[in-house]
Design an enzyme around this catalytic site. Sequence first.
Site, PDB file in Angstrom:
ATOM      1  N   GLU A  33       0.909  -1.171  -0.012  1.00 27.01           N
ATOM      2  CA  GLU A  33       0.193   0.065   0.086  1.00 27.01           C
ATOM      3  C   GLU A  33       0.790   1.257   0.168  1.00 27.01           C
ATOM      4  OE1 GLU A  33      -0.815  -2.709   1.746  1.00 27.01           O
ATOM      5  OE2 GLU A  33      -3.011  -3.110   1.797  1.00 27.01           O
ATOM      6  N   GLY A  34       2.163   1.191   0.503  1.00 24.24           N
ATOM      7  CA  GLY A  34       3.088   2.247   0.586  1.00 24.24           C
ATOM      8  C   GLY A  34       3.208   2.827  -1.160  1.00 24.24           C
ATOM      9  N   HIS A  35       3.666   1.787  -1.638  1.00 21.55           N
ATOM     10  CA  HIS A  35       3.802   2.067  -3.196  1.00 21.55           C
ATOM     11  C   HIS A  35       2.649   2.517  -3.767  1.00 21.55           C
ATOM     12  CE1 HIS A  35       6.947  -1.446  -2.176  1.00 21.55           C
ATOM     13  NE2 HIS A  35       7.690  -0.371  -2.411  1.00 21.55           N
ATOM     14  N   GLY A 145       9.069   8.232  -0.974  1.00 20.14           N
ATOM     15  CA  GLY A 145       8.133   8.087   0.161  1.00 20.14           C
ATOM     16  C   GLY A 145       9.057   8.776   1.306  1.00 20.14           C
ATOM     17  N   LYS A 147       8.792   7.711   4.347  1.00 28.17           N
ATOM     18  CA  LYS A 147       9.341   6.454   4.857  1.00 28.17           C
ATOM     19  C   LYS A 147      10.955   6.354   4.888  1.00 28.17           C
ATOM     20  CE  LYS A 147       9.520   1.901   6.144  1.00 28.17           C
ATOM     21  NZ  LYS A 147      10.736   1.404   5.346  1.00 28.17           N
ATOM     22  N   GLN A 151      17.037   9.090   2.222  1.00 26.76           N
ATOM     23  CA  GLN A 151      16.951   8.579   0.608  1.00 26.76           C
ATOM     24  C   GLN A 151      16.104   9.822   0.124  1.00 26.76           C
ATOM     25  OE1 GLN A 151      16.079   4.860  -1.195  1.00 26.76           O
ATOM     26  NE2 GLN A 151      13.982   5.935  -1.499  1.00 26.76           N
ATOM     27  N   SER A 183       6.284  -1.948   4.755  1.00 23.14           N
ATOM     28  CA  SER A 183       7.636  -1.960   4.116  1.00 23.14           C
ATOM     29  C   SER A 183       7.703  -3.541   3.320  1.00 23.14           C
ATOM     30  CB  SER A 183       8.638  -2.059   5.157  1.00 23.14           C
ATOM     31  OG  SER A 183      10.042  -2.605   4.570  1.00 23.14           O
ATOM     32  N   SER A 184       8.342  -3.744   2.188  1.00 23.47           N
ATOM     33  CA  SER A 184       8.625  -5.032   1.546  1.00 23.47           C
ATOM     34  C   SER A 184       9.275  -5.952   2.422  1.00 23.47           C
ATOM     35  CB  SER A 184       9.433  -4.752   0.343  1.00 23.47           C
ATOM     36  OG  SER A 184       8.780  -3.784  -0.373  1.00 23.47           O
ATOM     37  N   ARG A 185      10.077  -5.461   3.407  1.00 17.85           N
ATOM     38  CA  ARG A 185      10.853  -6.121   4.498  1.00 17.85           C
ATOM     39  C   ARG A 185       9.850  -6.736   5.365  1.00 17.85           C
ATOM     40  NH1 ARG A 185      16.535  -4.924   3.667  1.00 17.85           N
ATOM     41  NH2 ARG A 185      16.762  -3.518   2.507  1.00 17.85           N
TER      42      ARG A 185
HETATM   43  P1  AMP Z   1      11.214   0.371  -2.213  1.00 12.03           P
HETATM   44  O1  AMP Z   1      10.524  -0.577  -3.188  1.00 12.03           O
HETATM   45  O2  AMP Z   1      11.386  -0.090  -0.837  1.00 12.03           O
HETATM   46  O3  AMP Z   1      12.639   1.045  -2.699  1.00 12.03           O
HETATM   47  O4  AMP Z   1      10.362   1.732  -1.969  1.00 12.03           O
HETATM   48  C1  AMP Z   1       9.855   2.460  -3.031  1.00 12.03           C
HETATM   49  C2  AMP Z   1       9.344   3.856  -2.896  1.00 12.03           C
HETATM   50  O5  AMP Z   1       8.284   3.600  -1.966  1.00 12.03           O
HETATM   51  C3  AMP Z   1      10.377   4.524  -2.084  1.00 12.03           C
HETATM   52  O6  AMP Z   1      10.048   6.001  -2.354  1.00 12.03           O
HETATM   53  C4  AMP Z   1       9.959   4.413  -0.568  1.00 12.03           C
HETATM   54  O7  AMP Z   1      10.245   5.647   0.329  1.00 12.03           O
HETATM   55  C5  AMP Z   1       8.477   4.152  -0.705  1.00 12.03           C
HETATM   56  N1  AMP Z   1       7.673   3.441   0.199  1.00 12.03           N
HETATM   57  C6  AMP Z   1       8.214   2.436   0.892  1.00 12.03           C
HETATM   58  N2  AMP Z   1       7.424   2.206   1.865  1.00 12.03           N
HETATM   59  C7  AMP Z   1       6.471   3.171   2.140  1.00 12.03           C
HETATM   60  C8  AMP Z   1       5.279   3.311   2.913  1.00 12.03           C
HETATM   61  N3  AMP Z   1       5.031   2.422   4.022  1.00 12.03           N
HETATM   62  N4  AMP Z   1       4.719   4.414   2.884  1.00 12.03           N
HETATM   63  C9  AMP Z   1       4.977   5.250   1.641  1.00 12.03           C
HETATM   64  N5  AMP Z   1       6.019   5.275   0.868  1.00 12.03           N
HETATM   65  C10 AMP Z   1       6.775   4.168   0.949  1.00 12.03           C
END
Ligand code: AMP
Length: 274
Positions: A33-35, A145, A147, A151, A183-185
């Site tokens: 949902e963040g993405h 994000g 989050k 970065q 988080s994906s993690r």
């Molecule tokens: P990632 O796939 O983890 O590299 O994240 C890709 C983008 O999604 C980055 O700009 C992150 O900051 C953003 N992102 C990851 N988790 C969240 C979250 N929980 N809420 C909002 N944005 C997020």
Amino acid sequence: MKIFYNTKDIQTYLAIQKSQSIGFVPTMGALHEGHISLIATARQKCHIVVVSIFVNPTQFLASEDIDKYPSKLLADENICRLAKVDVLFVPTVSQIYHKPETKLLAPSSKAYILEGIDRPGHFDGVLQVVLKLFHIVRPDFAFFGKKDAQQLYLVQNMVETYFLDISIVPCETVRETTGLAKSSRNSYLSSDDRIEADQISKSLKTAVKQVQAGEHSTELLKSTIKEKLANLSICYVEIVDRQFDSIDTIKPNDTIILVAVSIGKTRLIDNIWL
Ligand code: AMP
């Protein structure tokens, strides 16, 4: 939705859409949902929404297991379709890195504090790939994000330093109902781990309440957070202003409280903006 695996093909396609505004959401996949909230913001703001999925090898340390990074490409494609993404870019490593290349050093010393201490060279790799993706996609707007606050700061700094004509749009952190930042993690966490992980956002909330009650000493606030996280392995608790300089007292509307912890082998970060 168009899907491109090849750099030349996406460049050719996007070059034709010149008069349309392009919004770009770079990701490493395993979308949640963040993405999706980043994509939704891009959807509202731009004519064409481009999402990339690329697990970038240069931002992982030798000790970090990139092969274990969750991969859910089919699900990710469906999520992107439902979110009305126009273009999905899924390059292979050889599309992005032609030859062995040295990393570009991040143009800010802030790449070498906090996450940059625990993960040396991480942000050099992040900025290297973001710069390449920016040159491929040539977006008008790129969505990141809050989050990943450090970065976000460093990408903004790179855009300013290299005079890139791209507006960076910061997006709010999306959380589970428990408060845990998505988080994906999180998929690495057992149910017991999750109970521990919930302490992270709770500790941040407690600090915010203390600030609202008049406590402005960052040392005291950091102590409170560390006490709340006493059962976890803390990597750092830090309070900085929006330029990522350490501060002794809270600056209203110019403060970020950051936490990083390890739960087992999973490293989690979170923050709150005041
Ligand atoms: P990632 O796939 O983890 O590299 O994240 C890709 C983008 O999604 C980055 O700009 C992150 O900051 C953003 N992102 C990851 N988790 C969240 C979250 N929980 N809420 C909002 N944005 C997020």
